[in-house]
Design an enzyme around this catalytic site. Structure first.
Site, mmCIF file in Angstrom:
data_model
loop_
_atom_site.group_PDB
_atom_site.id
_atom_site.type_symbol
_atom_site.label_atom_id
_atom_site.label_comp_id
_atom_site.label_asym_id
_atom_site.label_seq_id
_atom_site.Cartn_x
_atom_site.Cartn_y
_atom_site.Cartn_z
ATOM 1 C CE LYS A 87 37.410 48.102 51.345
ATOM 2 N NZ LYS A 87 36.388 48.072 50.195
ATOM 3 C CE1 TYR B 89 38.240 48.043 54.385
ATOM 4 C CE2 TYR B 89 40.395 50.178 54.785
ATOM 5 C CZ TYR B 89 38.535 49.316 54.430
ATOM 6 O OH TYR B 89 37.673 50.414 53.996
#
Length: 254
Positions: free
Chosen positions: A176, A172
């Site tokens: 990002k 994750y």
């Protein structure tokens, strides 16, 4: 197409969670908006609209559903074509749709398919949608793109020890970091459009399972940073990763 309609705002992933809160904040702004509730599932988009309509506070604001799945090129193309036909422009694009992990694997995985799954939504889909929307955005007077991100994607913060989920949040965090890099790039290469990477902080939604539900902040409070970017309250930090929380505001280093 008539320019008298209020600014057209597309919010992806707006049928639930933070995206729904962002739509709610826009619908209760002192400024009117033409709010498009982006949802993968058309029925869920309509359900979200039915809940939002009774609470909107500006009589000139409208709220409508639009089917869009950022993991599908065909869906992106279809949604933008609908916006072009119905409104002729796009004033504000809020790229909120995102996932915390591959389906069934919320926490980290080291397999190529799982990494591809999270990048498909958080990076590839976001990039395709935003770049495909440039022609419509350029028909607006003051086009803005707000990408919902996370400080977990700040390489500077990670390098200095900010790894709240440890190794299990690695893919994750990496996704990002990738979309943050694109915001930084777009802000330099497309100066006629204003970009922000907006970090809402930990939000009390289903996004991260029980942890975010129990420890997160109120979604509407978190959503307000997006509204501030849209309404000119973050003009001094265009092209940066911004945050607002507990009466304070600032920027995160890339």
């Amino acid at each position: 197409m008539a320019t008298s309609i209020p600014p057209v705002v597309l919010i992806t992933g707006a049928n639930q969670g933070l995206g729904y809160a962002i739509a709610e904040v826009f619908s209760q702004s002192k400024h009117p908006y033409t709010i498009l509730i982006g949802a993968r599932n058309e029925l869920r988009g309509k359900e979200a609209v039915s809940k939002l309509l009774p609470t909107k506070t500006h009589t000139s604001s409208t709220i409508s559903p639009i089917q869009i799945d950022v993991a599908s090129s065909e869906s992106i193309t279809s949604a933008l074509k609908t916006i072009s036909t119905d409104y002729g422009r796009l004033d504000i694009l809020v790229n909120n749709a995102g996932i915390f992990g591959a389906p069934g694997k919320m926490w980290n995985s080291t397999t190529r398919p799982d990494w591809h799954a999270i990048f498909e939504v958080n990076v590839f889909g976001a990039v395709e949608l935003i770049e495909s929307a440039f022609p419509l955005l350029r028909k607006a007077e003051s086009p803005r793109v707000i990408v919902v991100t996370s400080n977990m994607g700040s390489i500077t913060k990670v390098a200095n020890g900010h790894v709240p989920c440890g190794a299990v949040g690695a893919y994750y965090s990496a996704s990002k970091a990738a979309i943050n890099a694109m915001v930084a790039n777009w802000s330099q290469t497309h100066k006629d459009i204003k970009f922000w990477a907006a970090c809402p902080g930990l939000v009390a939604t289903e996004f991260g399972g029980d942890f975010t539900k129990q420890h997160g902040r109120d979604p509407k409070d978190a959503a307000d940073v997006v509204r501030k970017c849209a309404e000119g309250e973050k003009e001094d930090v265009v092209g940066l990763m911004v945050w607002d929380q507990d009466g304070k505001s600032g920027m995160y280093e890339w």
